[in-house]
Every structure is written in structure tokens, then in C-alpha cells.
Enzyme design. Structure first.
Site, short mmCIF file in Angstrom:
data_model
loop_
_atom_site.label_atom_id
_atom_site.label_comp_id
_atom_site.label_asym_id
_atom_site.label_seq_id
_atom_site.Cartn_x
_atom_site.Cartn_y
_atom_site.Cartn_z
N LYS A 1 -1.59 0.23 -25.26
CA LYS A 1 -1.93 0.12 -26.68
C LYS A 1 -0.62 0.14 -27.48
O LYS A 1 0.17 -0.79 -27.36
CB LYS A 1 -2.89 1.25 -27.07
CG LYS A 1 -4.24 1.18 -26.34
CD LYS A 1 -5.22 2.20 -26.88
CE LYS A 1 -6.60 2.07 -26.26
NZ LYS A 1 -6.73 2.78 -24.97
N ARG B 1 -1.53 -2.72 -18.69
CA ARG B 1 -2.79 -1.99 -18.74
C ARG B 1 -2.75 -0.88 -17.69
O ARG B 1 -2.54 -1.16 -16.49
CB ARG B 1 -3.90 -2.98 -18.40
CG ARG B 1 -5.18 -2.81 -19.11
CD ARG B 1 -5.93 -4.12 -19.18
NE ARG B 1 -5.69 -4.70 -20.48
CZ ARG B 1 -6.25 -4.27 -21.61
NH1 ARG B 1 -7.11 -3.28 -21.61
NH2 ARG B 1 -5.95 -4.85 -22.74
N GLU C 1 -0.52 4.82 -0.58
CA GLU C 1 -1.33 6.02 -0.86
C GLU C 1 -0.48 7.28 -0.69
O GLU C 1 0.27 7.40 0.28
CB GLU C 1 -2.54 6.06 0.06
CG GLU C 1 -3.62 5.10 -0.39
CD GLU C 1 -4.85 5.11 0.51
OE1 GLU C 1 -4.93 5.95 1.42
OE2 GLU C 1 -5.72 4.27 0.30
N TYR D 1 0.85 -1.20 0.00
CA TYR D 1 0.00 0.00 0.00
C TYR D 1 0.88 1.24 0.00
O TYR D 1 1.86 1.31 0.75
CB TYR D 1 -0.91 0.03 1.24
CG TYR D 1 -2.36 -0.15 0.88
CD1 TYR D 1 -2.98 0.74 0.00
CD2 TYR D 1 -3.12 -1.18 1.41
CE1 TYR D 1 -4.30 0.58 -0.36
CE2 TYR D 1 -4.45 -1.35 1.05
CZ TYR D 1 -5.03 -0.46 0.17
OH TYR D 1 -6.34 -0.62 -0.18
N ASP E 1 -6.04 13.40 -25.47
CA ASP E 1 -6.02 12.00 -25.04
C ASP E 1 -5.31 11.24 -26.17
O ASP E 1 -5.89 10.96 -27.21
CB ASP E 1 -7.47 11.51 -24.86
CG ASP E 1 -7.55 10.03 -24.51
OD1 ASP E 1 -6.54 9.32 -24.68
OD2 ASP E 1 -8.64 9.58 -24.11
N THR F 1 -3.29 5.85 -22.23
CA THR F 1 -3.15 4.52 -21.65
C THR F 1 -1.71 4.08 -21.90
O THR F 1 -0.98 4.71 -22.67
CB THR F 1 -4.09 3.50 -22.32
OG1 THR F 1 -3.88 3.56 -23.74
CG2 THR F 1 -5.54 3.79 -22.02
N1 DSN Z 1 -11.40 0.60 -25.70
C1 DSN Z 1 -10.33 1.35 -26.34
C2 DSN Z 1 -10.22 1.07 -27.80
O1 DSN Z 1 -10.44 -0.07 -28.19
O2 DSN Z 1 -9.88 1.94 -28.56
C3 DSN Z 1 -10.43 2.78 -26.05
O3 DSN Z 1 -10.26 2.95 -24.70
#
Ligand code: DSN
Length: 412
Positions: free
Chosen positions: A225, A231, A47, A45, A196, A222
Site C-alpha cells: 500500500k 504484494r 521452508e 523452496y 495492523d 502489508t
Molecule cells: N483490501 C484492503 C483495502 O483496500 O484497504 C485492506 O486489506
């Protein structure tokens, strides 16, 4: 060992190894990233932030998080980074909180043109907390900066949002900044600029497109990707005052304890991506995506064209079937994609007229340009003959993936 979960993990590994993964938002992290994500840091933990925690025993995780922050800043050439968001949605939630107040107006892309749930969908917190208005793409499916300018002056938003989950072309963040700056000066407004970059974060890291950190007040992303990490999410800025607001918006406003095991895995990927081999990977990824798009066009299909890791295939126009039918058919032959709305779509999000196709995952495993062309042929044939026996297609898919690296042996 939990045999039930172990069995399911083996099944999922087999599914991923045996198939061609073309979902544009998916990728395969290295075994080093996976090891960090499964490490003992999961038990801690922490925080708060490094040096300012609410628990004892944080001297080691402080070093982990500081390393992740420093590597992230270096990778994206940015002054400040918060690496704690559990996901892209959480990152966006905190970013809005840092920039605007509940009820404020946000101008974002029409959702059917490739926005995101957290960019103003009625079923998400975003539209229930802020007042969203939208700009469409131009008639040719590209961002139209004149339309953006017009909507800005009409709507007078507090925040302009750029960031897309199915946009295949380059984005001129510099031009957006110029439009917003001119608008603010002319009208005495204080419209903020948020990007984003979740889909194109790898392209930004590889230096293959404009870096939104040079232009936006806040950039969210994110990490799983095109970045190819665990993730999770991140929030970046060059403004020290906004950084303070981001930190309190992430913790304690929207999250509790950070996932230090995931932050450790983020640190690993930020180093992996800061390399010549990642830049070469990205060149191959761009080349494969374009090769598949161009071959489908040559075969007579209606495709969007591409300047990044994805493109859109209009399956309704090309094959007379909807996106759901196309996705299901391709899955039956071992190719995973997802149905997607296309610009001016006449079908609902449940069916859609399009498929979104991306090569980030396949390229990580070793897909070549020749194979990307071969995959285009397979897609075309499988969708032209939707009732043909899937077996011959499956065996061609198996031949292709047999030349690729096993997902459990990937190191970058
Ligand atoms: N779910 C994602 C995508 O497939 O583009 C976006 O967050």
C-alpha cells in the site's frame, strides 16, 4: 511467450496508465521491485528460516531473506521482523496465533467504521477462531480514547487491536498503550496490544506519524500500500519471546514455503523507502490528499478531512447517490475509487454512502497539488452530472495523466 496473458498484461498496463488511480490501498512499485518479484528466486523452496531450512541450496536465499529482515528492522526502528507472510491477512492470522489462544477475546474497531475482514468479520477465520467484540468511533468520526477505555474495562479482552482501512486521521498509539498498561495494572490482566498498520505503513516509514512499533506488542502490515512494495505482509515486534512465537506461527503453523522472490522485492522496497526521496514523496502525498479533500469541501461536498493518505467523501449527502453509483460513474470517466462505509452509514456495505479516496498511487506517478485540486473539480462535476457524456471528462483525465510517468518506467 504466452500471447493471451501478454495481451491482457498490455491491456491492464494501458488501463492503469490512462486512468487516475485513487484507490487508497493501491500504489505503483518501482521497476526494481517488479524485477525482483519476477526473479529466479521464485524457483526456490526454502521452508524454515535463514540457517534453519528444510531444503538444501538455500545459501543465497538465506542472504536475501536476512537482507530483507535487516532493512525492514532499520526502516521501522524495530528489533525483530518476520518478512515471510504472503499477505496482510496471513500476517494477522499468525499474529493472533502468537499472542492469544482460540476462543480468547479481541477488542477491535466496529467493522462498519473501517476495520478489516480479519479484524472480526463473521465471514473470516478471525471471528470463527476468536471471540470479537468492538469499539465504535466517536460521534465526530474520530477515535475516542474514552470509549476505548470504557470498552476495555467492560469487555476485559485478551487482545486490543488498532488498525484501520478507512480511517483518515492520526492515531495516538502512545495513548492506547497507556490505557492498556493502566488497565492491566489495575485489574491484574494481561491484555496484549496489536496494531495492523497496513494503510499507514509508508507514513510510519517516512517518520510522518507515531511509530506503533514503539508501543504495540506486535505490529503487522502489508507491503504494497503506502509502502509501495510487492504484494505481501510482515510482522514486527520488540519482544524476543513474542518473536519466537511469531516465527512458529508463520512457519509451519500457517504457511509452507516462503515466497523468496517476493521477499527479495520486499528487501528492495525497504531500501527505497529508507531515503529522503521517499520522505519527500510522503510530504507530497499528504499535501495532495489534503488539497483534494479541501477543494471538495470548498465546492460544498461532505468530506471527512484528512491527516494521512486518504479521506472519505459522503456521496449520499453530497450528490444524492450511493457509493456504488459514484464508483461506477467515476470509473466511466477514468477515475478509479472504491465505495466505502462511512461512520453512521445508513446503507449496506453493498451500496454504502461513501467513497474512499487516496493519493498514494497518483502521487507516485507525479500528481501535483494543482492537479489534485483539478481532480477534485472533476469528481465534483462528474458526480453532480451523473448522466452527462463521459467523453469530455475522459479527455481531461487523459490530459492530466499525460504529464505523469509511465508506470513501466517508474524508479524511485
Ligand atoms: N483490501 C484492503 C483495502 O483496500 O484497504 C485492506 O486489506
Amino acid at each position: 511467450m504466452d500471447h493471451e496473458i501478454a495481451k491482457l498484461e498490455a491491456l491492464e498496463l494501458e488501463r492503469q496508465n490512462d486512468g487516475i488511480e485513487l484507490i487508497a490501498s493501491e500504489n505503483y512499485p518501482s521497476m526494481d521491485v517488479r524485477a525482483a518479484q519476477g526473479s529466479i528466486f521464485t524457483a526456490k523452496y526454502a521452508e524454515g528460516y535463514p540457517g534453519r531450512r528444510y531444503y538444501g541450496g538455500c545459501e543465497v536465499v538465506d542472504q536475501v531473506e536476512n537482507l530483507a529482515i535487516e532493512r525492514c528492522k532499520k526502516l521501522f526502528h524495530v528489533a525483530y521482523a518476520n518478512v515471510q507472510p504472503h499477505s496482510g491477512s496471513q500476517a494477522n492470522f499468525a499474529a493472533y496465533r502468537a499472542l492469544i489462544n482460540p476462543g480468547d477475546k479481541v477488542l477491535s474497531l466496529t467493522l462498519n467504521d473501517g476495520g478489516h475482514l480479519t479484524h472480526g468479520s463473521n465471514v473470516s477465520f478471525s471471528a470463527n477462531t476468536y471471540s470479537f467484540v468492538f469499539y465504535p468511533l466517536g460521534n465526530d468520526g474520530h477515535l475516542d480514547y474514552e470509549i476505548i477505555k470504557q470498552r476495555l474495562y467492560e469487555e476485559k479482552p485478551d487482545l486490543f487491536l488498532a488498525g484501520y482501512s478507512a480511517y483518515p486521521f492520526a492515531i495516538d498509539f502512545r495513548k492506547m498503550r497507556e490505557i492498556i498498561d493502566a488497565y492491566n495494572v489495575e485489574t491484574g490482566s494481561h491484555c496484549r496490544f496489536m496494531v495492523d498498520m497496513a494503510h499507514i505503513a509508508g507514513q510510519v516509514a517516512a517518520g510522518k506519524c507515531q511509530n506503533p512499533c514503539d508501543y504495540a506488542d506486535i505490529v503487522t502490515s502489508t507491503t504494497h500500500k503506502t509502502l509501495r512494495g510487492p504484494r505481501g505482509g510482515i510482522i514486527l515486534t520488540n519482544d524476543p519471546d513474542i518473536y519466537k512465537k511469531i516465527n512458529s506461527a508463520v512457519f509451519p503453523f500457517t504457511q509452507g514455503g516462503p515466497l523468496e522472490h517476493v521477499i527479495a522485492a520486499k528487501a528492495v522496497v525497504f531500501k527505497e523507502d529508507d531515503s529522503e526521496s521517499f520522505r519527500e514523496y510522503f510530504d507530497r502525498l499528504l499535501e495532495n490528499t489534503k488539497a483534494c479533500n479541501d477543494e471538495l469541501a470548498r465546492l460544498g461536498c461532505n468530506v471527512s478531512g484528512t491527516e494521512n493518505h486518504l479521506f472519505l467523501l459522503n456521496v449520499l449527502d453530497s450528490f444524492g447517490i450511493n457509493g456504488l453509483e459514484a464508483q461506477t460513474r467515476l470509473e466511466s470517466v477514468g477515475i478509479t475509487t472504491n465505495k466505502n462505509m462511512i461512520h453512521g452509514d445508513t446503507l449496506s456495505p453493498k451500496y454504502t454512502s461513501g467513497l474512499r479516496i487516496g493519493f498514494a498511487a497518483a502521487t507516485s506517478r507525479g500528481c501535483t497539488k494543482a492537479q489534485a485540486v483539478q481532480i477534485a473539480g472533476l469528481i465534483d462535476k462528474a458526480l453532480k452530472e451523473p448522466n452527462a457524456d463521459p467523453e469530455p471528462f475522459r479527455s481531461e483525465v487523459k490530459d492530466i495523466v499525460s504529464t505523469w510517468t509511465d508506470i513501466s518506467k517508474l524508479s524511485y
